[in-house]
Enzyme design. Structure first.
Site, short mmCIF file in Angstrom:
data_model
loop_
_atom_site.label_atom_id
_atom_site.label_comp_id
_atom_site.label_asym_id
_atom_site.label_seq_id
_atom_site.Cartn_x
_atom_site.Cartn_y
_atom_site.Cartn_z
CB CYS A 63 -0.90 0.04 1.23
SG CYS A 63 -2.06 -1.30 1.27
CB CYS A 133 -0.61 9.60 6.36
SG CYS A 133 -0.18 9.43 4.65
#
Lengths: 167, 189
Positions: A63, A133
């Site tokens: 990812c 994130c």
């Protein structure tokens, strides 16, 4: 190369335009992100076998982001006395996990579970595409706390029983 | 695509067993493979991948029980082709419906854009939605100015994209949030 680009962009921005929020160059890294990238806090590793260390590993290389966040718990108070991280990923991911290690220090495990990805994202002014994130950083904190608590439970279980070595 | 199979096996081997001492060269080659740009990651150009910092100076010797969510082998959940078919049709469908909605709503700063397999919906000062495919996880990722980041898995029974943590349905979530933001209801199903 990223550092050079960032400096150039920042240099241009400050010369020509008075400092304003991100309206002008929306794709620019916020100065907090660049700060964490250039001066990363708490990068490192604790001994994972230390019973007072909780390790959270989240993400996947495929990812693009992997975060390892470790916390050191004080035996008596149960508070987090130290934290460190290692992150593989973009500048926003590194900054998010760096911020996470700063924020967990000195807090209790229950308290850090209330740290939300939205707070991290706001602190770093993350653009929409990088909000993931901050979520990963929140997950890393939770995973580290979970691991620390599991270890403490194991330890207490061992102490209560006989001299049986568990795990 | 075929190269991902042995790569994932290597990753699971690496995480399971402590690697031998002189690991740097093989690990570095592994790290370099990770740095290959993924088509499903938006907003990242190849050069930024190459210069992305890795703060892993040593091997990741992690205990097996240190994971948070259990690793799922997503290849067994949904094949890549199936995933692309489902996700692409969802995203394109949404793109059309959002463009129609934009005409109805006449919202200042409303903009729908689709590029590099990323759907971006701008709502002026109210914020921006970003939706993209996350192929390795077989997920659709959404970033919302209201609910933040969420990751939707395909629920075969419900025939819908569902965010496991909140049980939210992708289309229903967008419908309610857009109505909240723009004032007019929308049907995205």
């Amino acid at each position: 190369m990223l550092r050079l680009m960032a400096k150039r962009l920042l240099g241009t921005a400050s010369r020509d335009i008075p400092s304003r929020p991100l309206q002008i160059l929306p794709r620019l890294y916020h100065e907090n992100v660049i700060d964490h990238y250039n001066n990363p806090r708490n990068v490192g590793s604790f001994d994972k076998n230390d019973p007072n260390v909780g390790t959270g590993l989240v993400g996947a290389p495929a990812c693009g982001d992997v975060m390892k966040l470790q916390i050191k718990i004080d035996e008596e108070s149960g508070k987090i006395v130290d934290a460190c991280f290692k992150t593989f990923g973009c500048g926003s991911a590194i900054a998010s996990s760096s911020v996470a290690t700063e924020w967990v220090k000195g807090k209790s495990m229950d308290e850090v579970l209330t740290i939300k990805n939205t707070e991290i994202a706001k602190h770093l002014s993350l653009p929409p595409v990088k909000l993931h994130c901050s979520m990963l950083a929140e997950d890393a904190i939770k995973a580290a706390v979970k691991d620390a608590e599991a270890k403490r439970a194991k330890m207490n279980g061992t102490l209560k029983g006989a001299d049986v070595k568990s795990g | 695509m075929a190269s991902r199979l042995p790569l994932l096996r290597r990753i699971s081997k690496l995480l399971k067993a402590p690697p031998p001492a002189p690991l740097r060269s093989s690990r570095r080659s592994l790290a370099l493979r990770f740095l290959r740009p993924q088509a499903s990651t938006p907003d990242v150009s190849p050069w930024s991948f190459a210069s992305a910092r890795s703060f892993c100076s040593g091997p990741l010797n992690l205990p097996q029980d240190s994971q948070g969510p259990a690793p799922i082998d997503y290849r067994s959940v949904l094949s890549e082709d199936e995933f692309h078919g489902l996700a692409n049709s969802t995203i394109h469908d949404l793109q059309e419906k959002l463009e129609e909605y934009g005409d109805v709503v006449e919202f200042d700063g409303f903009d729908v854009d689709y590029g590099n397999e990323v759907l971006t919906l701008k709502l002026g000062a109210l914020g921006t939605y970003v939706m993209n495919k996350q192929t390795p996880n077989r997920q659709i990722w959404l970033s919302s100015p209201i609910s933040g980041p969420s990751r939707f898995d395909w629920d075969h029974n419900a025939q819908a994209w569902v965010y496991r943590r909140t049980k939210a349905n992708l289309l229903k979530l967008l419908e309610s949030e857009l109505e909240q933001l723009c004032g007019k209801p929308v049907n995205l199903s």
